[in-house]
Write an enzyme that holds these catalytic residues in place. Structure first.
Site, short mmCIF file in Angstrom:
data_model
loop_
_atom_site.label_atom_id
_atom_site.label_comp_id
_atom_site.label_asym_id
_atom_site.label_seq_id
_atom_site.Cartn_x
_atom_site.Cartn_y
_atom_site.Cartn_z
CG ASP A 82 22.85 -9.16 -14.66
OD1 ASP A 82 22.00 -9.52 -15.49
OD2 ASP A 82 22.90 -9.59 -13.50
CG HIS A 94 22.43 -10.15 -20.25
ND1 HIS A 94 21.77 -8.98 -19.95
CD2 HIS A 94 22.88 -10.64 -19.07
CE1 HIS A 94 21.80 -8.78 -18.64
NE2 HIS A 94 22.49 -9.77 -18.09
#
Length: 318
Positions: free
Chosen positions: A112, A294
């Site tokens: 991320d 994610h």
């Protein structure tokens, strides 16, 4: 220096680096090649709990900091203290520290927000990097204009969380009002779709299958104590970072680079991979994990561990 000292079980320690104090989770032999794990938002070193022991067992010295603004690490007050020069400088200082063993180079792995940190680490400090692994967010070349200008043109009046995060205050307060609910919505990938205040009356989603209540609790504790302002200040430096990276020590990433993502990750919708060769000129490998979302290293730890260890072993650092 501490070469030869072995830390077989992970330990937490505070490290002074680059003008801040970082809380660092460490594992493995201090004489082994160093692997730095850089988490994203809203994460912690705890997000690497599956990778830390696996990489240490594979023969690497693992350093996973709670990055500045997070958990037990320093939380500077100025927004500009969270720009990319400071964030990458923290990793340099970590390598230079006693805990880092004075390592000349390291494999840097980011997830991320950690991905832009490690990719820019390779551009700003090319002599300190052995390889780069980016998870969920691909290596992205410098934009043609300040990022917030591009986003505003693209989304118009629609909500986009990165723009919502730009103004100091509102997002900090909204996310901090009920940390448990905010974190629950974000790990369920619901909390980025609309302003937090608009979700307050909606039922909370269940925790995803890959996250137990015991694993979730450290996030609640950490963000209750630290708040969200430090992490949100990372987002408030997008345009500043764009200016700071107009020229870099290395124009491209020349070391071996790995990108790993899940095919169901919504972030890929606004971080395209078609220009990766504009920024990576070294060996490049991309691995897509079918159906993964994610929070990749937590959702699919066995697959991610195998991919990372194969990649790092292939560098021949031992």
């Amino acid at each position: 220096m501490c070469f030869g000292e072995t830390v077989m079980t992970s330990t937490k320690r505070l490290v002074e680096t680059n003008g801040v104090r970082l809380q660092v989770t460490e594992a493995g032999d201090r004489g082994a090649p160093v692997v730095v794990l850089a988490h994203g938002f809203p994460e912690l070193a705890h997000s690497w709990r599956h990778q830390i022991p696996a990489l240490a067992a594979a023969g690497y010295h693992v350093l996973a900091p709670d990055q500045r603004g997070y958990a037990g690490s320093s939380r500077p007050s100025a927004i500009e203290d969270y720009d990319i020069v400071h964030l990458t400088g923290d990793l340099v200082g970590l390598l230079d520290s006693e805990v880092g063993g004075g390592a000349e180079r390291a494999v840097v792995v980011g997830h991320d927000w950690g991905s832009p940190v490690v990719c820019n680490f390779a551009l700003l400090h090319p002599d300190r990097v052995a390889a780069v692994a980016a998870l969920s967010v691909p290596p992205v070349p410098r934009a043609a204009a300040p990022p917030t200008e591009i986003w505003r043109r693209r989304v118009g009046d629609n909500y986009f969380y990165m723009l919502y995060f730009q103004e100091p205050g509102p997002a900090d307060a909204a996310l901090g009002r009920d940390v448990r609910s905010s974190m629950r919505r974000m790990v369920a990938e619901e909390g980025f779709a609309a302003p937090p205040d608009t979700l307050a009356d909606k039922p909370l989603p269940p925790l995803p299958d890959w996250l137990t209540e015991d694993e979730f609790e450290p996030y609640v504790t950490a963000f209750t104590e630290s708040g969200f302002t430090g992490p949100l200040n990372w987002y408030r430096n997008f345009d500043r970072n764009w200016k700071l990276t107009e020229t870099t020590a290395a124009p491209t990433i020349t070391v071996p680079t790995l990108f790993v993502a899940g095919t169901a990750d919504p972030v890929l919708g606004f971080t395209p991979r078609d220009r990766v060769r504009d920024i990576v000129t070294g060996d490049y490998r991309e691995v897509m994990i079918d159906g993964a979302g994610h929070w990749l290293q937590q959702e699919r730890p066995d697959e991610v561990n195998a991919i990372l260890i194969e990649f790092i072993d292939g560098l021949g650092l031992k």
